[in-house]
Write a protein that holds these residues in place. Structure first.
Motif, PDB file in Angstrom:
ATOM      1  N   PRO A  79       0.690  -1.290  -0.218  1.00  0.00           N
ATOM      2  CA  PRO A  79      -0.099  -0.097   0.034  1.00  0.00           C
ATOM      3  C   PRO A  79       0.899   1.437   0.051  1.00  0.00           C
ATOM      4  O   PRO A  79       0.539   2.274  -0.721  1.00  0.00           O
ATOM      5  CB  PRO A  79      -0.816   0.114   1.362  1.00  0.00           C
ATOM      6  N   GLU A  80       1.872   1.383   0.887  1.00  0.00           N
ATOM      7  CA  GLU A  80       2.780   2.471   0.889  1.00  0.00           C
ATOM      8  C   GLU A  80       3.525   2.789  -0.353  1.00  0.00           C
ATOM      9  O   GLU A  80       3.712   3.766  -0.565  1.00  0.00           O
ATOM     10  CB  GLU A  80       3.448   2.636   1.951  1.00  0.00           C
ATOM     11  N   ALA A  83       1.147   4.311  -2.901  1.00  0.00           N
ATOM     12  CA  ALA A  83       1.220   5.762  -2.325  1.00  0.00           C
ATOM     13  C   ALA A  83       2.362   6.568  -2.723  1.00  0.00           C
ATOM     14  O   ALA A  83       1.875   7.580  -3.479  1.00  0.00           O
ATOM     15  CB  ALA A  83       0.926   5.962  -0.953  1.00  0.00           C
ATOM     16  N   PHE A 105       0.742  14.221  11.358  1.00  0.00           N
ATOM     17  CA  PHE A 105       0.381  13.131  10.498  1.00  0.00           C
ATOM     18  C   PHE A 105       0.319  13.469   8.962  1.00  0.00           C
ATOM     19  O   PHE A 105       1.339  12.762   8.275  1.00  0.00           O
ATOM     20  CB  PHE A 105      -1.191  12.644  10.846  1.00  0.00           C
ATOM     21  N   THR A 108       4.385  13.803   8.407  1.00  0.00           N
ATOM     22  CA  THR A 108       5.048  12.565   8.421  1.00  0.00           C
ATOM     23  C   THR A 108       4.719  11.597   7.021  1.00  0.00           C
ATOM     24  O   THR A 108       5.680  11.289   6.366  1.00  0.00           O
ATOM     25  CB  THR A 108       4.476  11.638   9.550  1.00  0.00           C
ATOM     26  N   ALA A 109       3.180  11.988   6.670  1.00  0.00           N
ATOM     27  CA  ALA A 109       2.846  11.315   5.384  1.00  0.00           C
ATOM     28  C   ALA A 109       3.530  11.915   4.073  1.00  0.00           C
ATOM     29  O   ALA A 109       4.193  11.193   3.288  1.00  0.00           O
ATOM     30  CB  ALA A 109       1.382  11.297   5.139  1.00  0.00           C
ATOM     31  N   ALA A 112       7.174  10.961   4.103  1.00  0.00           N
ATOM     32  CA  ALA A 112       7.435   9.462   3.705  1.00  0.00           C
ATOM     33  C   ALA A 112       7.258   9.726   2.185  1.00  0.00           C
ATOM     34  O   ALA A 112       8.215   8.669   1.482  1.00  0.00           O
ATOM     35  CB  ALA A 112       6.313   8.504   4.111  1.00  0.00           C
ATOM     36  N   VAL A 113       6.292  10.121   1.551  1.00  0.00           N
ATOM     37  CA  VAL A 113       5.993  10.059   0.064  1.00  0.00           C
ATOM     38  C   VAL A 113       7.056  10.657  -0.545  1.00  0.00           C
ATOM     39  O   VAL A 113       7.724  10.445  -1.681  1.00  0.00           O
ATOM     40  CB  VAL A 113       4.675  10.414  -0.204  1.00  0.00           C
ATOM     41  N   ARG A 115      10.286  11.112   0.389  1.00  0.00           N
ATOM     42  CA  ARG A 115      11.554  10.378   0.564  1.00  0.00           C
ATOM     43  C   ARG A 115      11.414   9.241  -0.451  1.00  0.00           C
ATOM     44  O   ARG A 115      12.507   9.020  -1.569  1.00  0.00           O
ATOM     45  CB  ARG A 115      11.591   9.761   1.890  1.00  0.00           C
ATOM     46  N   LEU A 169      -0.520  15.811  -0.727  1.00  0.00           N
ATOM     47  CA  LEU A 169       0.400  14.571  -1.245  1.00  0.00           C
ATOM     48  C   LEU A 169       0.868  14.429  -2.926  1.00  0.00           C
ATOM     49  O   LEU A 169       1.359  13.704  -3.133  1.00  0.00           O
ATOM     50  CB  LEU A 169      -0.469  13.101  -0.786  1.00  0.00           C
TER      51      LEU A 169
ATOM     52  N   PHE B 447      -4.038   0.546   7.664  1.00  0.00           N
ATOM     53  CA  PHE B 447      -4.428   0.784   6.256  1.00  0.00           C
ATOM     54  C   PHE B 447      -4.307   2.197   6.093  1.00  0.00           C
ATOM     55  O   PHE B 447      -3.798   2.665   4.727  1.00  0.00           O
ATOM     56  CB  PHE B 447      -5.565   0.035   5.540  1.00  0.00           C
ATOM     57  N   CYS B 449      -2.925   4.762   7.378  1.00  0.00           N
ATOM     58  CA  CYS B 449      -1.788   5.385   7.236  1.00  0.00           C
ATOM     59  C   CYS B 449      -0.884   4.873   6.094  1.00  0.00           C
ATOM     60  O   CYS B 449      -0.234   5.832   5.523  1.00  0.00           O
ATOM     61  CB  CYS B 449      -0.947   5.207   8.562  1.00  0.00           C
ATOM     62  N   ARG B 450      -0.975   3.733   5.819  1.00  0.00           N
ATOM     63  CA  ARG B 450       0.089   3.248   4.588  1.00  0.00           C
ATOM     64  C   ARG B 450      -0.559   3.941   3.335  1.00  0.00           C
ATOM     65  O   ARG B 450       0.284   4.008   2.521  1.00  0.00           O
ATOM     66  CB  ARG B 450      -0.317   1.472   4.746  1.00  0.00           C
ATOM     67  N   GLN B 451      -1.968   3.968   3.276  1.00  0.00           N
ATOM     68  CA  GLN B 451      -2.503   4.484   2.135  1.00  0.00           C
ATOM     69  C   GLN B 451      -1.705   6.007   1.911  1.00  0.00           C
ATOM     70  O   GLN B 451      -1.661   6.393   0.707  1.00  0.00           O
ATOM     71  CB  GLN B 451      -3.845   4.500   2.174  1.00  0.00           C
ATOM     72  N   ARG B 452      -1.500   6.668   3.037  1.00  0.00           N
ATOM     73  CA  ARG B 452      -0.943   7.996   3.031  1.00  0.00           C
ATOM     74  C   ARG B 452       0.472   7.875   2.790  1.00  0.00           C
ATOM     75  O   ARG B 452       1.199   8.815   2.926  1.00  0.00           O
ATOM     76  CB  ARG B 452      -1.161   8.681   4.289  1.00  0.00           C
ATOM     77  N   GLY B 453       1.143   6.540   2.502  1.00  0.00           N
ATOM     78  CA  GLY B 453       2.660   6.424   2.336  1.00  0.00           C
ATOM     79  C   GLY B 453       3.495   6.132   3.728  1.00  0.00           C
ATOM     80  O   GLY B 453       4.477   5.876   3.327  1.00  0.00           O
ATOM     81  N   LEU B 454       2.711   5.853   4.792  1.00  0.00           N
ATOM     82  CA  LEU B 454       3.621   5.534   5.806  1.00  0.00           C
ATOM     83  C   LEU B 454       3.989   4.078   5.978  1.00  0.00           C
ATOM     84  O   LEU B 454       2.999   3.234   5.457  1.00  0.00           O
ATOM     85  CB  LEU B 454       2.790   5.780   7.146  1.00  0.00           C
ATOM     86  N   SER B 455       5.185   3.407   6.131  1.00  0.00           N
ATOM     87  CA  SER B 455       5.340   2.290   6.509  1.00  0.00           C
ATOM     88  C   SER B 455       4.628   1.752   7.619  1.00  0.00           C
ATOM     89  O   SER B 455       4.042   2.568   8.360  1.00  0.00           O
ATOM     90  CB  SER B 455       6.759   1.851   6.628  1.00  0.00           C
ATOM     91  N   ASP B 458       6.294   2.823  10.590  1.00  0.00           N
ATOM     92  CA  ASP B 458       6.187   4.254  11.079  1.00  0.00           C
ATOM     93  C   ASP B 458       4.654   4.507  11.515  1.00  0.00           C
ATOM     94  O   ASP B 458       4.349   5.459  12.407  1.00  0.00           O
ATOM     95  CB  ASP B 458       6.283   5.285  10.082  1.00  0.00           C
ATOM     96  N   LEU B 462       3.430   6.011  15.156  1.00  0.00           N
ATOM     97  CA  LEU B 462       2.704   7.572  15.238  1.00  0.00           C
ATOM     98  C   LEU B 462       1.581   7.154  16.060  1.00  0.00           C
ATOM     99  O   LEU B 462       1.302   8.024  16.919  1.00  0.00           O
ATOM    100  CB  LEU B 462       2.311   7.710  13.696  1.00  0.00           C
TER     101      LEU B 462
END
Ligand SMILES: Nc1ncnc2c1ncn2[C@@H]1O[C@H](COP(=O)(O)OP(=O)(O)OP(=O)(O)O)[C@@H](O)[C@H]1O
Ligand SMILES: [Mg+2]
Lengths: 256, 496
Positions: A79-80, A83, A105, A108-109, A112-113, A115, A169, B447, B449-455, B458, B462
């Protein structure tokens, strides 16, 4: 020709209390770059499921078919990773994260993206500036950034917060799952404008909705009708009005 | 595979090798023979060149200990401890005081380096005197306790100028005998409980702090504990006395090497706050927790208690407990002074087979005394965590108030969290509030968070940090950052 997004024969099921339940039964859908497509369809037809499967939610098992996203095998990605590759899903029911500060939040998002995309991370000051501007453009109250993610947000505030995240994003492909539901008339326009601002040859979107009104503001290139886990009909923007006045009965009958 | 299962497995897998402080230092050691008896105690006392009264105090504690049995009420399980199978004294062999870094035992320096203590401070930790005024970082005075012995205390000059005494307790016994004698054992009596009695009999070192009337301690004080030697018990004793209108903020950090066998740690901390005095005591406890099968790790049986003796005095405990195989710890406040305030902020994290039974006691004796308890419990793996708290209001504590909030967060479905609040109220006018919640990190949240790109890691970090925020914000800034990282490491092991 390979499209921006190519969904072919996609089947997915879920294990619901020990029973395998088939939800997607061969979805075919292609979206060219720069286009906005809409999906409409009766409740329970599988629209949200399609968006979850595209975003990589693990409780759905893909049993057949393929999804190619900008030349990549989307289904093989975490999933990440999806994204980072540019896919964004605005949730039909955004999730609450108690104790997690919204701005923190988002940053961080975003980082992460960034990066993952090989871009430089934003420092707190630069980020806050961007975030404040973006939330202002969506007419969000300034304290929304300070509050906990979606906790105690009204239905409309949650939806706006989804669009805020999308704006920050900078996805190349956004799925908006009923982002218009629960919005008042003004909010509807603001949200639609938020999406329209992103429109460019390198941005595509899949808009799931029940209401023709959103599509007045956010005119789609194509509209697809989904029923029982399949796309059963596709047409131009005029299809929305027809569905609004006639309902799905005729499409369902034709498909049968 | 559902996300939660995967997280759980990821967390478990990573949790195993994530204890990055698990190295051992080979240093020449001065060890007492194994076992605890009157001779060992006399030996410890002699090594420390202690006065007769202290030896007598130790011996009476030892007598009391022999009559006592280990407490069994805590929700922790462990095989019987053989108290005769440990060394009760271990000290790095002392050479004449080093004059420069070159003269310091290089192994000791390497240890500090691995612990991430900057070289500048390493020099100080190793006992090298630096030219006065040479301080690059915001000053934190450090007392490093290596096994049972305080290795060095920094910034003593600056503190002395302010009138603050901060030194190893063994030194305080020599240099400030009247102060030590006046307060030692007055908050935690020698025979208070099994582990406190053991500590009173066998303690080898620890820190002593004295802040005189009206002085705000000019910098954070910090003690760094490290267990190194094999088969040793570590029994530090800390005594902090803050006089009228004075204040201090004190930090405590701990590590230990990874070992197969369990090591016993039974410390005692006593705090005394006089009129309008305030003491902030923060702990980031990171003793070795044992491996993924529950082998090894520190048994941490600690008695911490503060006495708010003066009116309007305040004692605040903040703890982040991520380590130890077993944690048995109830930092408490005796609220005697009128209008005195007790606070307890706690995050306890358990993973793998760790067990924690921790909480606090707030004893309201004086009028208008107030206490706040915020306890956050996070359990992962097959661990078990219990919050155990007592709020006792005595008959004369008119206008006493307590607010307690206990929240548990579960990761996976094989761990446990329990809340055991005891309330004993003997004053009808007192107001006591208790709130408790239990939650789980949901698949939906991960899910999202991960959809937003976080592992996934992370995302867990968080959410966990969000869950602990009310406690973390009580920590001094630098410590809070460290604690946040530690939380993430102990849960997902993001460090290889
Ligand atoms: N986790 C699940 N467990 C059991 N059934 C599920 C699950 N997820 C989806 N379904 C079922 O799959 C079908 C499709 O659901 P989905 O949410 O995709 O519909 P939808 O088209 O988005 O509907 P709506 O317009 O109401 O949002 C429904 O019958 C739903 O009950
Ligand atoms: Mg839906």
């Amino acid at each position: 020709m390979t499209q921006f997004l190519d969904i072919a024969g996609l089947c997915a099921r879920i294990d619901a209390d020990g029973q395998e339940k088939e939800i997607l039964r061969g979805v075919d859908l292609s979206i060219p770059p720069g286009e906005v497509h809409a999906i409409m369809g009766p409740n329970g037809s599988g629209k949200s499921t399609l968006s979850y499967v595209l975003a990589g939610r693990e409780d759905y098992e893909v049993t057949a078919g393929s999804v190619t996203f900008q030349g990549q095998d989307l289904l093989a990605m975490e999933p990440e990773e999806r994204a980072a590759a540019g896919l964004f899903l605005a949730f039909q029911s955004p999730i609450e994260l108690p104790g997690v500060n919204n701005a923190n939040f988002l940053r961080t998002a975003v980082n992460a993206v960034r990066r993952a995309r090989g871009q430089e991370e934003l420092d707190a000051v630069a980020f806050l500036k961007t975030a404040r501007e973006a939330s202002k453009a969506l007419s969000m109250a300034p304290d929304m950034l300070k509050r906990n993610v979606n906790v105690g947000f009204s239905g409309g505030e949650k939806k706006r917060n989804e669009v805020l995240q999308m704006t920050l994003l900078q996805p190349s492909f956004a799925i908006l799952d009923e982002t218009d539901s629960g919005l008042d008339v003004d909010a509807l326009r603001i949200v639609a404008e938020g999406v329209n601002r992103l429109r460019s040859p390198s941005f595509s979107a899949l808009v799931i909705t029940h209401h023709q009104r959103l599509l007045d503001y956010l005119v789609p290139d194509r509209i697809h009708v989904m029923a029982k886990g399949r796309i059963i009909h596709s047409g131009g923007p005029e299809l929305a009005k027809q569905i609004d006045s006639e309902g799905y009965t005729r499409f369902l009958a034709e498909a049968a | 595979m559902p996300a939660v299962t995967e997280t759980r497995e990821a967390v478990e897998k990573l949790g195993q090798s994530s204890y990055k402080w698990g190295f051992e230092t080979e240093i020449d050691m001065d060890l007492a023979p194994k076992g605890l008896n009157e001779d060992t105690i006399r030996l410890i006392s002699a090594r420390k060149e202690e006065p007769e009264w202290l030896l007598e105090w130790r011996l009476s504690a030892f007598k009391a200990w022999q009559q006592m049995t280990e407490p069994t009420w805590a929700k922790v399980k462990y095989p019987p401890i053989d108290y005769q199978d440990a060394h009760y004294y271990a000290a790095p062999k002392k050479k004449p005081g080093p004059k420069s870094l070159e003269e310091v035992d290089p192994e000791l320096l390497r240890t500090y380096e691995k612990l991430g203590i900057p070289l500048h401070e390493q020099a100080m930790l190793a006992g090298v005197e630096l030219p006065e005024g040479e301080t690059a970082r915001p000053p934190v005075a450090v007392d490093a306790v290596f096994d049972s012995v305080s290795v060095v205390t920094t910034f003593r000059k600056t503190l002395e100028e302010a009138g603050v005494i901060f030194c190893p307790i063994s030194e305080a016994v020599k240099d400030h005998p009247d102060l030590v004698r006046k307060y030692l054992g007055t908050v935690v009596p020698a025979g208070d409980n099994f582990f406190a009695a053991l500590n009173s009999a066998a303690f080898t070192d620890g820190s002593f702090v004295f802040v005189p009337k009206g002085v705000r301690c000019p910098m954070e004080l910090s003690t760094y504990f490290r267990i190194n030697a094999r088969n040793t018990g570590q029994f530090e004793r800390t005594l902090i006395v803050v006089e009228d209108g004075a204040s201090v903020s004190y930090l405590e950090g701990c590590t230990a090497p990874m070992r197969d066998e369990n090591q016993l740690h039974a410390a005692v901390v006593e705090l005394v706050a006089m009129e309008d005095a305030s003491i902030k005591y923060s702990t980031v406890q990171n003793w070795y927790p044992g491996d993924e099968n529950g082998r090894g790790g520190i048994y941490n049986f600690v008695t911490k208690r503060g006495a708010c003796r003066g009116a309007r005095s305040k004692i605040s405990w903040t703890q982040v407990e991520t380590g130890s195989a077993i944690t048995w710890k109830y930092p408490s406040c005796i609220l005697q002074g009128e209008g005195s305030v007790g606070e307890f902020y706690s995050v306890a994290v358990t993973n793998n087979h760790q067990q924690a039974d921790t909480g606090t006691k707030m004893i309201h004796i004086g009028r208008n005394t107030r206490s706040t308890i915020i306890a956050k419990t996070i359990s992962a793996g097959q661990s078990d965590s219990t919050y155990r708290g007592l709020v006792r209001v005595l008959p004369k504590a008119y206008g006493a108030r307590n607010f307690t909030q206990c929240d548990s967060l579960l990761i996976g479905d094989r761990c446990g969290a329990h809340t055991v609040p005891y309330i004993e109220n003997r004053n009808m006018g007192a107001r006591i509030e208790h709130e408790a919640t239990t939650s789980k990190i949901s698949e939906d949240q991960l899910f999202y968070c991960r959809q937003r790109g976080l592992s996934e890691e992370d995302a867990v970090g968080l959410i966990v940090n969000g869950f602990c925020r009310d406690v973390l914000k009580e920590l001094p800034m630098e410590f809070a950052v460290e604690a946040q990282k530690l939380l993430q490491i102990s849960l997902e092991g993001s460090v290889g």
